[in-house]
Design a protein around this motif. Structure first.
Motif, mmCIF file in Angstrom:
data_model
loop_
_atom_site.group_PDB
_atom_site.id
_atom_site.type_symbol
_atom_site.label_atom_id
_atom_site.label_comp_id
_atom_site.label_asym_id
_atom_site.label_seq_id
_atom_site.Cartn_x
_atom_site.Cartn_y
_atom_site.Cartn_z
ATOM 1 N N GLY A 37 0.685 -1.166 -0.054
ATOM 2 C CA GLY A 37 -0.185 -0.023 -0.036
ATOM 3 C C GLY A 37 0.954 1.232 -0.017
ATOM 4 O O GLY A 37 0.274 2.472 0.135
ATOM 5 N N GLN A 131 -2.526 0.336 6.785
ATOM 6 C CA GLN A 131 -2.388 -1.125 6.580
ATOM 7 C C GLN A 131 -1.809 -1.896 7.229
ATOM 8 O O GLN A 131 -2.017 -2.720 7.693
ATOM 9 C CB GLN A 131 -2.632 -1.440 4.883
ATOM 10 N N GLU A 214 -7.669 -0.705 3.644
ATOM 11 C CA GLU A 214 -6.320 -0.024 3.349
ATOM 12 C C GLU A 214 -5.955 0.883 4.163
ATOM 13 O O GLU A 214 -4.698 0.698 4.637
ATOM 14 C CB GLU A 214 -6.354 0.472 1.738
ATOM 15 N N LYS A 242 -9.479 -1.898 0.140
ATOM 16 C CA LYS A 242 -8.024 -2.118 -0.719
ATOM 17 C C LYS A 242 -8.467 -2.034 -2.009
ATOM 18 O O LYS A 242 -9.745 -2.702 -2.650
ATOM 19 C CB LYS A 242 -7.525 -3.617 -0.320
#
Length: 643
Positions: A37, A131, A214, A242
């Protein structure tokens, strides 16, 4: 009257570059662990990528022959920048090792202003949960993520033992409930959730799997939530699920978990005090081409009740899907979440029977010994979001967000007498938000950052309830005794604009305004205007970095609900309605500072002074004793000071 406004939205889908270079690589922390991420961007361009679960990224179709600054940003780590130069057809490998750091001033956030801005430019405190933090903790629900991580915020206790916390409170305001000091608005991928849904089962903790998240951004107070308008008096919680993978590799993950809970109250009820819970989670992510990626997730939990019950377990199934595509200068994100759940009924009086036995009570109410009611509560909760962003150039883009949040629930409860209670409830909320964002740089390191847009929400609430004599799969209105059918809807329209003037990346002045229209504002209230002012300044002294900030805003409003403004009648009371109800309002100021000492110490200090006006309260003082049913209405009352 509902007004419709034309929206001109221009979309181009031609590819910007037919040829060019490629940059790929891996992003890791200083211990060699991949960072999923992380944002990898070419500064002053629209090109970039996010790392996948293995820390890999790839950026295609980069114009060649000129120098770039390749920058990597990740929450909780120092930003890293590298100079790169590409030749035609070249594939450049650029790996990064990032050092952990609490200095997050360059982290990009969107929750305060809708558009992307660095945290250093925000005049109100913002908490970001990454994340990486989510992956380090053994979490089963979102409430465990937020508990203890948000200054001035906490998760509310559940209605029944064994459930997740059902709502969240920021500075006295509670998500979904709005009491006692206003509401907290919750978004998932830019789509506003049903506020009244969050305060009951299923709450937000029950339909989103933490492994599908996320990051989470939290904005506290009406000073920071001005642009969000109705139902955001006390703050914003924005959950980003996500996106697809940045790698061509297909990544699969699976988790199997089992928990055992000691529930002493069950010892005498079922012979043992061990309560079992099971969880199975699966995710799949990948990229089918350089411009299309996907992410899929599923989570199944089955938990026994921790209280005496009718034998039904708490069962939940959660699904999440994301499809992300780039078409020329445009990015399209399509996401959905789906959840199903069912649970039975528990006995809240079982412990009183034990007290009756142990203490020799002889006058306890007879209903304490009633058997647990049969039946169940079922729900289905679908939602989706479409995010379309088009970049005209590195400093100018527009975004359109369209989404929906729905909840359908069915409550059927049967007592020992054979009669039953039935409640079918359908909630629905549709969101449309369009805005454009423009940056303009001037000489002497002065930068102007402007966001303007409009936001519309349409909500509906259909409720059918009553008592029935027999159990059937399908009921009609004629089957009910004392049947009640409620069908309510409302629309809310907001227009907003904000400008941030920055100087040398150190001082930022914010000016913003939102105008709100709602069909349940009082008869003579008209439009509501919410101004906002903010100032932040960053200074450094050796290893000390300090961001001082001050903000004022009057953005908090909560329109009256249809059930409060309109007349209604039940089997035992009458609401005469009040068309002159004003919206609840909140305004205030705050001053504070964020202090960073080296990479490992952070201190946030905030003083706030907020004024809550025109709270809406049930007033039974108008009741006529001569009538059979109690009469009441809703009124605005006084003020509350919140410091």
């Amino acid at each position: 009257m509902i007004k419709f406004f034309p929206l001109f939205f221009f979309i181009t889908s031609s590819a910007l570059f037919s040829q060019g270079g490629t940059i790929s690589g891996m992003v890791q922390d200083d211990k060699g662990k991949p960072l999923a991420g992380a944002n990898v961007i070419l500064k002053n361009t629209v090109l970039g990528a996010a790392t996948d679960d293995q820390g890999n990224y790839i950026i295609h179709k980069i114009p060649v022959g000129k120098p770039y600054q390749l920058t990597v940003m990740y929450i909780g780590h120092r930003t890293v920048t590298r100079d790169v130069l590409l030749q035609e057809g070249e594939v450049l490998t650029a790996d990064f090792i990032m050092k952990q750091s609490l200095i997050d001033l360059d982290e990009i956030v969107v929750s305060a202003s809708f558009s992307e801005r660095k945290k250093r430019a925000q005049a109100s405190p913002i908490t970001v949960i990454s994340q990486d933090e989510l992956r380090r903790l053994p979490l089963r629900s979102v409430d465990e993520v937020l508990s203890g991580k948000v200054p001035g915020g906490y998760a509310n206790l559940p209605h029944r033992p064994g459930q997740n916390n059902y709502a969240f409170t920021l500075r006295g305001g509670t998500s979904g409930a709005g009491r006692p000091l206003g509401d907290v608005k919750i978004y998932v991928d830019g789509v506003e959730l049903l506020g009244f849904d969050v305060q009951s089962n299923p709450g937000i903790t029950d339909f989103i799997d933490p492994s599908d998240i996320e990051k989470i951004e939290i904005v506290r107070g009406p000073m920071g939530s001005t642009l969000h308008g109705a139902n955001a008096q006390s703050g914003i919680i924005h959950i980003f699920t996500k996106r697809g993978s940045g790698s061509r590799k297909t990544v699969m993950r699976m988790k199997i978990a089992r928990k055992n809970t000691a529930a002493p109250i069950l010892k005498d009820y079922k012979g043992n005090d061990n309560v079992v819970g099971q969880e199975l989670s699966f995710s799949l992510s990948g990229r089918s081409s350089s411009d299309i990626s996907y992410n899929l997730g599923a989570n199944r939990t089955v938990d026994e009740e921790v209280m005496p019950s009718n034998g039904k377990n708490i069962e939940l199934l959660k699904l999440h899907g994301a499809l992300n595509a780039r078409i020329g200068s445009a990015k399209i994100d399509i996401k959905t979440f789906q959840s199903w759940g069912e649970q039975g009924f528990i006995s809240n009086l079982f412990h009183l029977l034990k007290y009756q036995e142990e203490r020799g009570w002889t006058d306890a109410p007879g209903h304490w010994a009633d058997s647990v009611s049969d039946g169940s509560i079922k729900y289905y909760k679908p939602g989706f979001s479409l995010n379309f962003t088009q970049n005209f150039n590195p400093n100018w883009y527009q975004t359109l967000i369209i989404g929906n949040d729905t909840r359908q629930s069915l409550y059927r409860k049967w007592g020992s007498s054979g009669s039953g209670s039935y409640l079918k409830h359908d909630w629905n909320r549709t969101t449309m938000n369009y805005f454009w964002h423009l940056k303009k740089k001037f000489p002497n390191l002065v930068e102007l950052d402007v966001t303007a847009g409009l936001q519309r929400t349409q909500s509906s609430n259909v409720r059918l309830s009553g008592t029935v004599d027999e159990a059937k799969d399908q009921y009609y209105y004629d089957d009910f005794e004392n049947g009640s059918l409620v069908d309510q809807s409302n629309s809310n329209m907001g227009y907003y604009a904000e400008a941030v003037l920055g100087y040398q990346e150190r001082m930022f002045l914010t000016v913003g305004e939102r105008m709100e229209e709602n069909e349940y504002f009082g008869r003579d209230y008209g439009r509501h205007f919410s101004p906002r002012l903010g100032l932040s300044y960053i200074w450094e002294l050796g290893n000390l970095i300090c961001k001082t900030r001050a903000a004022w805003g009057s953005g908090g409003i909560n329109p009256p609900q249809a059930m409060q403004a309109l007349p209604s009648e039940s089997s035992y009371n009458i609401n005469i309605g009040n068309p002159n109800l004003r919206p609840e309002r909140q305004s205030g100021y705050e001053v504070g500072g964020d202090f960073y000492i080296g990479d490992n110490f952070f201190l946030e200090v905030t003083y706030f002074d907020q004024l809550f006006l025109d709270g809406i309260q049930n007033d039974p003082s108008i009741d006529d004793p001569a009538t059979l049913k109690q009469e009441y209405w809703y009124i605005n009352f006084g003020e509350i000071i919140n410091k």
